[in-house]
Motif scaffolding. Structure first.
Motif, PDB file in Angstrom:
ATOM      1  N   ARG A   1     -51.073  92.344 117.946  1.00 21.99           N
ATOM      2  CA  ARG A   1     -50.990  93.567 117.149  1.00 21.99           C
ATOM      3  C   ARG A   1     -49.602  94.166 117.341  1.00 21.99           C
ATOM      4  O   ARG A   1     -49.080  94.167 118.444  1.00 21.99           O
ATOM      5  CB  ARG A   1     -52.053  94.575 117.606  1.00 21.99           C
TER       6      ARG A   1
ATOM      7  N   THR B   1     -46.755  99.340 115.973  1.00 16.10           N
ATOM      8  CA  THR B   1     -47.172 100.335 114.971  1.00 16.10           C
ATOM      9  C   THR B   1     -48.698 100.367 114.843  1.00 16.10           C
ATOM     10  O   THR B   1     -49.312 101.447 114.799  1.00 16.10           O
ATOM     11  CB  THR B   1     -46.545  99.986 113.596  1.00 16.10           C
ATOM     12  N   ASP B   2     -49.313  99.161 114.791  1.00 13.82           N
ATOM     13  CA  ASP B   2     -50.781  99.093 114.722  1.00 13.82           C
ATOM     14  C   ASP B   2     -51.395  99.769 115.946  1.00 13.82           C
ATOM     15  O   ASP B   2     -52.347 100.555 115.831  1.00 13.82           O
ATOM     16  CB  ASP B   2     -51.262  97.631 114.694  1.00 13.82           C
TER      17      ASP B   2
ATOM     18  N   LEU C   1     -50.124 101.987 117.916  1.00 12.28           N
ATOM     19  CA  LEU C   1     -49.913 103.444 117.926  1.00 12.28           C
ATOM     20  C   LEU C   1     -50.927 104.142 117.035  1.00 12.28           C
ATOM     21  O   LEU C   1     -51.459 105.200 117.383  1.00 12.28           O
ATOM     22  CB  LEU C   1     -48.490 103.777 117.447  1.00 12.28           C
ATOM     23  N   SER C   2     -51.185 103.507 115.915  1.00 13.79           N
ATOM     24  CA  SER C   2     -52.154 104.095 115.001  1.00 13.79           C
ATOM     25  C   SER C   2     -53.546 104.142 115.661  1.00 13.79           C
ATOM     26  O   SER C   2     -54.265 105.139 115.545  1.00 13.79           O
ATOM     27  CB  SER C   2     -52.104 103.264 113.715  1.00 13.79           C
ATOM     28  N   GLU C   3     -53.901 103.077 116.393  1.00 12.47           N
ATOM     29  CA  GLU C   3     -55.185 103.065 117.098  1.00 12.47           C
ATOM     30  C   GLU C   3     -55.192 104.081 118.235  1.00 12.47           C
ATOM     31  O   GLU C   3     -56.212 104.708 118.524  1.00 12.47           O
ATOM     32  CB  GLU C   3     -55.471 101.661 117.642  1.00 12.47           C
ATOM     33  N   CYS C   4     -54.017 104.218 118.885  1.00 12.14           N
ATOM     34  CA  CYS C   4     -53.910 105.199 119.978  1.00 12.14           C
ATOM     35  C   CYS C   4     -54.195 106.613 119.453  1.00 12.14           C
ATOM     36  O   CYS C   4     -54.858 107.419 120.104  1.00 12.14           O
ATOM     37  CB  CYS C   4     -52.517 105.179 120.598  1.00 12.14           C
ATOM     38  N   ARG C   5     -53.673 106.891 118.269  1.00 12.90           N
ATOM     39  CA  ARG C   5     -53.874 108.229 117.691  1.00 12.90           C
ATOM     40  C   ARG C   5     -55.355 108.494 117.435  1.00 12.90           C
ATOM     41  O   ARG C   5     -55.804 109.634 117.443  1.00 12.90           O
ATOM     42  CB  ARG C   5     -53.077 108.367 116.388  1.00 12.90           C
ATOM     43  N   ASN C   6     -56.099 107.407 117.216  1.00 12.37           N
ATOM     44  CA  ASN C   6     -57.543 107.554 117.027  1.00 12.37           C
ATOM     45  C   ASN C   6     -58.290 107.568 118.355  1.00 12.37           C
ATOM     46  O   ASN C   6     -59.524 107.503 118.373  1.00 12.37           O
ATOM     47  CB  ASN C   6     -58.079 106.419 116.143  1.00 12.37           C
TER      48      ASN C   6
ATOM     49  N   ARG D   1     -42.811 110.092 116.374  1.00 14.23           N
ATOM     50  CA  ARG D   1     -43.123 110.516 115.006  1.00 14.23           C
ATOM     51  C   ARG D   1     -42.696 109.485 113.962  1.00 14.23           C
ATOM     52  O   ARG D   1     -42.734 109.755 112.771  1.00 14.23           O
ATOM     53  CB  ARG D   1     -42.406 111.836 114.692  1.00 14.23           C
ATOM     54  N   GLY D   2     -42.202 108.372 114.409  1.00  8.68           N
ATOM     55  CA  GLY D   2     -41.821 107.319 113.468  1.00  8.68           C
ATOM     56  C   GLY D   2     -40.507 107.575 112.756  1.00  8.68           C
ATOM     57  O   GLY D   2     -40.224 106.985 111.722  1.00  8.68           O
TER      58      GLY D   2
END
Lengths: 191, 417
Positions: A11, A14-15, A17-22, A72-73
């Motif tokens: 993964r 970026t993937d 990080l997106s899961e981390c945010r969830n 923040r990308g």
């Protein structure tokens, strides 16, 4: 072993990080395992092999990433991570200056220079001696050396992390190399 | 005309960050600029040292502490971080040591001031200088014990008249020697001024000497060296360097001056060079002007200015290489010359060859195997085209005339750098 399994899942940061945010703890751990070596290595060499301070910096950087979600990308993740690490090292370095360090004040904190010649011939000891001298350089010379030789970054990537021009990176590395040669000239025949 | 220097680009050059064109411009400049070449060697050393830095994994407990913090628990590390004490035990120990040292120094200063110590009453030694005048010198500047008043002779430079040797003796018996520093010994005599055939000149760590080689030039002997005058006559002057180093500056027809080392003979072809021999008898030749031939067992390496060559005792003669060679290329060359690196080392060199490696590539042609030779040919031809009359087939079959013809082109190209 656990790390190998995680890496094969392939993964991207970026993937993850997106899961981390969830709130995925598994994604956080994977992201940490994928990136901890970069952060810790820079910090360890920045502080001349002081694992306590390197661990502090690593912890702070990942807490900013995973708890405060500071990324923040706006730049590449790797660039952001290195920039955070560099800034945290500098902050940690400033904090420690508020504490009186009598070893530094008296010039006692130079264990590597007391090594015997036989020991110095050993690669590990050479690395320790180089690490100690690099840590004694001003941060503006120290950081490009760490990013170049610990992380293998190009001059352009270093310029991105340090937010300066490639010419500045080049001239700071030039000066840093010469300082190392001056301070460690006695190792000329050992490397 | 003001010369443009490239010292700000040396790091980028060493780190292979320049494009091919800029790299060639810097390399060409380095061949001709001593100042930048000195800086280049420092930058290269610094880069070599920095490459010893290693990446390391964080300790296991760091993640556990991060995880605890994510779970809202205060970790021991963060507790400690926020409550860091002003002094740890080591700092307290260091502080205590400082107090003891300061106290001890104060005591010594007190004793010196009130008990007539060395300050103000330094014993004096009387020295005689080279002009026969007496001079008073504080004892602390000499090796004599404090309190002793002695009359000694100051270190004498070699008197000018000792260099004026009788004409009868200059032919075939000795070379005049001038002391540059310390007390070099000749045979059993310290500070001698003549090195006779069969005699040894030795220098210690603090000594240097200069030998006048008939009327063709001078050789400076470095500290910690041992040199023998093997023979001298109108056809040949020959020294033997057993250990240490020498710098020779010779203006004479080729092959008139030769220096033997335990691993090869350096034959002067009209030049200036430095020759070093280590304790094991291995040597390194660096030529700064003209050419030197290194010879051993019927094998020869012609080393031009700007190039070096190693020899290893028991393993023979190395291949010449540029003084700005990349560390990777030099490592592969050493592996090929002395460690049986074979085809793998040849491939490494061919892949990494730059135009300043042409001297090495030419010397490799007869030294590599038949299978490896085409790759070396192609690598050299890329930088210096074979001249008219030199064919690929001829070179690959080691046609001596063609190899020599191409060598002239290679040496001309080298001289233009």
């Amino acid at each position: 072993m656990e790390r190998l399994v995680l890496v094969t899942e392939n993964r991207s940061n970026t993937d993850l990080l997106s899961e981390c945010r969830n709130g995925s703890r598994e994604a956080m751990r994977t992201l940490y395992l994928e990136n901890q070596r970069r952060v810790y290595s820079i910090a360890l060499n920045f502080f001349g092999g002081d694992s306590e301070r390197a661990s502090d910096v690593t912890q702070q950087v990942f807490l900013k990433l995973l708890k405060k979600m500071d990324f923040r990308g706006e730049s590449e993740f790797n660039t952001w991570l290195y920039r955070m690490t560099v800034n945290q090292c500098i902050d940690e370095s400033r904090k420690s200056k508020r504490f009186l360090n009598f070893e530094d004040w008296l010039g006692f904190a130079e264990p590597v220079t007391r090594m015997s010649l036989t020991d110095k011939l050993h690669t590990r000891e050479i690395s320790a001696e180089v690490q100690a001298v690099v840590a004694s350089l001003k941060p503006k010379y120290r950081l490009p050396i760490l990013l170049k030789y610990v992380e293998g970054m190009s001059y352009q990537e270093i310029a991105g992390v340090l937010q300066c021009s490639i010419g500045t990176v080049s001239s700071r590395l030039n000066r840093g190399h010469k300082l190392l040669a001056t301070k460690l000239g006695h190792l000329r025949n050992d490397i | 005309m003001r010369t443009k220097h490239y010292n700000q680009q040396l790091s980028a050059y060493v780190d292979q960050e320049l494009n091919k064109e800029d790299r060639q411009v810097v390399a060409e400049h380095l061949m001709n600029c001593d100042e930048c070449r000195r800086e280049y060697h420092d930058v290269k050393l610094g880069a070599g040292l920095a490459s010893h830095l290693e990446p390391t994994d964080a300790p296991e407990n760091v993640w556990h502490e991060i995880e605890a913090e994510l779970n809202g628990q205060r970790t021991p590390r963060l507790e400690a971080f926020s409550q860091r004490p002003w002094f740890d035990l080591r700092q307290i120990g260091a502080f205590a040591t400082a107090i003891v040292v300061v106290g001890l120094l104060s005591f010594l200063v007190y004793r010196g001031l009130f008990t007539g110590g060395s300050s103000g009453t330094a014993p004096v030694q009387v020295h005689v200088n080279s002009e026969g005048q007496q001079q008073s010198v504080p004892a602390s500047e000499t090796a004599q014990e404090p309190g002793e008043i002695a009359t000694t002779t100051a270190e004498q430079p070699v008197p000018a008249d000792t260099n004026t040797t009788p004409a009868a003796e200059t032919e075939g018996t000795f070379f005049p020697v001038e002391t540059i520093a310390g007390r070099p010994t000749i045979g059993a005599t310290a500070g001698g001024s003549k090195l006779a055939v069969g005699e040894y000149l030795e220098t210690d760590a603090a000594s240097r000497a200069r030998i006048e080689i008939a009327d063709i030039g001078k050789v400076e002997i470095a500290p910690n060296s041992r040199v023998k005058l093997v023979g001298t006559n109108v056809k040949q002057h020959r020294l033997s360097l057993e250990r240490g180093g020498l710098h020779a500056k010779i203006a004479a027809p080729p092959r008139l001056f030769i220096v033997d080392t335990p691993s090869a003979a350096a034959v002067d072809l009209g030049c200036e060079y430095t020759l070093e021999v280590d304790k094991t008898g291995n040597s390194k030749l660096t030529v700064t002007s003209g050419f030197v031939a290194l010879e051993r067992g019927g094998r020869e390496s012609i080393v031009p200015a700007g190039a070096s060559c190693r020899t290893m005792k028991g393993k023979g003669l190395g291949t010449p290489f540029s003084s700005v060679v990349s560390p990777e290329f030099e490592r592969a060359l050493r592996s090929f010359d002395f460690s049986g690196g074979g085809s793998r080392a040849v491939k490494e060199m061919v892949d990494r060859a730059e135009y300043y490696d042409i001297i090495t590539l030419w010397h490799l042609l007869p030294r590599v195997t038949r299978n490896d030779r085409p790759a070396v040919y192609e690598a050299l031809a890329k930088f210096v085209a074979p001249p008219a009359g030199v064919t690929r087939e001829g070179v690959l079959s080691l046609d001596n005339g063609m190899l020599e013809h191409w060598r002239t082109s290679v040496e001309n190209a080298w001289a233009r750098f």
